[in-house]
Design an enzyme around this catalytic site. Structure first.
Site, PDB file in Angstrom:
ATOM      1  N   ASP A 138      57.743 -88.986 -34.446  1.00  0.00           N
ATOM      2  CA  ASP A 138      58.769 -89.870 -35.004  1.00  0.00           C
ATOM      3  C   ASP A 138      58.647 -91.305 -34.485  1.00  0.00           C
ATOM      4  O   ASP A 138      59.524 -92.143 -34.717  1.00  0.00           O
ATOM      5  CB  ASP A 138      60.183 -89.301 -34.767  1.00  0.00           C
ATOM      6  N   HIS A 139      57.541 -91.593 -33.785  1.00  0.00           N
ATOM      7  CA  HIS A 139      57.260 -92.959 -33.327  1.00  0.00           C
ATOM      8  C   HIS A 139      55.898 -93.461 -33.798  1.00  0.00           C
ATOM      9  O   HIS A 139      55.673 -94.660 -33.870  1.00  0.00           O
ATOM     10  CB  HIS A 139      57.343 -93.034 -31.800  1.00  0.00           C
ATOM     11  N   HIS A 173      60.409 -89.099 -20.331  1.00  0.00           N
ATOM     12  CA  HIS A 173      60.513 -88.428 -21.639  1.00  0.00           C
ATOM     13  C   HIS A 173      59.135 -87.843 -21.998  1.00  0.00           C
ATOM     14  O   HIS A 173      59.011 -86.682 -22.374  1.00  0.00           O
ATOM     15  CB  HIS A 173      60.978 -89.450 -22.661  1.00  0.00           C
ATOM     16  N   HIS A 219      55.488 -94.259 -27.317  1.00  0.00           N
ATOM     17  CA  HIS A 219      54.951 -92.961 -26.874  1.00  0.00           C
ATOM     18  C   HIS A 219      54.433 -92.180 -28.064  1.00  0.00           C
ATOM     19  O   HIS A 219      54.551 -92.639 -29.202  1.00  0.00           O
ATOM     20  CB  HIS A 219      55.981 -92.172 -26.056  1.00  0.00           C
ATOM     21  N   HIS A 261      66.758 -94.344 -31.336  1.00  0.00           N
ATOM     22  CA  HIS A 261      67.616 -93.378 -32.032  1.00  0.00           C
ATOM     23  C   HIS A 261      69.095 -93.761 -31.947  1.00  0.00           C
ATOM     24  O   HIS A 261      69.542 -94.317 -30.943  1.00  0.00           O
ATOM     25  CB  HIS A 261      67.444 -91.971 -31.435  1.00  0.00           C
ATOM     26  N   ASP A 289      62.278 -93.843 -26.367  1.00  0.00           N
ATOM     27  CA  ASP A 289      63.207 -92.741 -26.072  1.00  0.00           C
ATOM     28  C   ASP A 289      63.506 -92.619 -24.583  1.00  0.00           C
ATOM     29  O   ASP A 289      63.759 -91.528 -24.078  1.00  0.00           O
ATOM     30  CB  ASP A 289      62.616 -91.412 -26.570  1.00  0.00           C
ATOM     31  N   HIS A 316      55.143 -89.287 -29.656  1.00  0.00           N
ATOM     32  CA  HIS A 316      55.864 -88.366 -30.541  1.00  0.00           C
ATOM     33  C   HIS A 316      55.760 -88.812 -32.008  1.00  0.00           C
ATOM     34  O   HIS A 316      55.797 -90.011 -32.294  1.00  0.00           O
ATOM     35  CB  HIS A 316      57.329 -88.253 -30.107  1.00  0.00           C
TER      36      HIS A 316
END
Ligand SMILES: [Zn+2]
Length: 271
Positions: A60-61, A115, A56, A189, A151, A58
């Site tokens: 942090d990905h 998410h 996805h 995570h 996530d 975000h």
């Protein structure tokens, strides 16, 4: 032909995943938050990435996409069609049901919105070789397949609903539940301990949950990862996979699956 898989600590509590073929030296990177940990790993093993798979949009990905693309300009970047405008460097726009052929195996794209609206997972219906330690090994049986879920699902929990509805997420979690028990889950995570700590407040008398929590606390004390997860284990202890379970429904004062899921998610958001 064996493919290898390893999770790499990307930032604080974030994992990226590297999958590679020892003979060809080709690799696939899943969800790089930053470029350096992947670059170091690739260099140490003389690997060349053929693709990044993003679950996805975000940061942090996808934060490592462009830097890695600069180093490996021929590398493809796969991401959800829905998020074409939000995934840096995307070259291949994919959606539900598509099958990718990478490293000689088939990667099936599964829509798991909730998410985010463009969240996808990647499923490979055969096991990889994991050099690190698997803490949860399906009671001694080998994994039957690998699922990279970003996530959507975490150890003892699930992703926050940033864009999708409760119903979207419940449908997605139920889709994951249709996979074989012996599926290994690679979530992005290390939230397992905190999630289980909250789950115990909801199900204080659940002995399986308590036993699992104690096991996780011991692992984390040694700084060991709880990822990959086992779908079989998560089905037993993760409240978000048990919204249909009368014991879980009673614990949140609800009588059906969707209201139970909503109550669980709202409760989790308080911590
Ligand atoms: Zn996210």
């Amino acid at each position: 032909m064996n493919l290898f898989v390893e999770q790499i600590r990307d930032l604080e509590d974030i994992y990226l995943f590297l999958i590679w073929n020892e003979e060809t030296g080709q690799a696939v990177i899943v969800d790089p938050a930053v470029p350096q940990p992947a670059l170091t790993f690739l260099k140490e093993r003389s690997l060349t990435p053929v693709a990044i798979l993003n679950t996805h949009h975000h940061p942090d990905h996808v934060g490592g996409n462009l830097s890695l693309q600069k180093v490996f300009p021929k590398m493809k970047i796969f991401g959800a069609k829905h998020d074409s405008a939000r995934i840096p460097g995307i070259t291949d726009h994919i959606s539900e049901g598509e099958e990718l052929n990478l490293l000689g195996v088939t990667w099936k794209v599964i829509d798991v919105k909730g998410h985010t609206l463009g969240h996808i997972a990647y499923h490979v219906n055969q096991p990889f070789v994991h050099l690190g330690q698997c803490q949860f090994n399906h009671e001694g049986r080998q994994a039957s397949g690998e699922l990279f879920i970003g996530d959507t699902l975490f150890g003892g929990g699930c992703g926050k609903l940033f864009e999708g509805s409760y119903a979207d997420m419940l449908v997605s979690l139920n889709r994951l539940q249709s996979l074989p028990d012996s599926t290994r889950l690679w979530c992005a995570h290390e939230y397992t301990e905190k999630n289980l700590w909250v789950a115990r407040k909801i199900l204080p008398k659940d002995s399986q949950l308590e036993e699992h929590y104690q096991q996780v606390v011991a692992l984390r004390k040694e700084h060991l990862p709880t990822v990959p997860l086992s779908l079989e284990v998560e089905r037993k202890i993760n409240p978000f996979l048990r919204s249909h379970d009368p014991a879980v429904q009673a614990s949140v004062g609800q009588k059906n699956e969707i209201d139970t899921f909503r109550a669980l998610r709202d409760f989790r958001d308080q911590f």
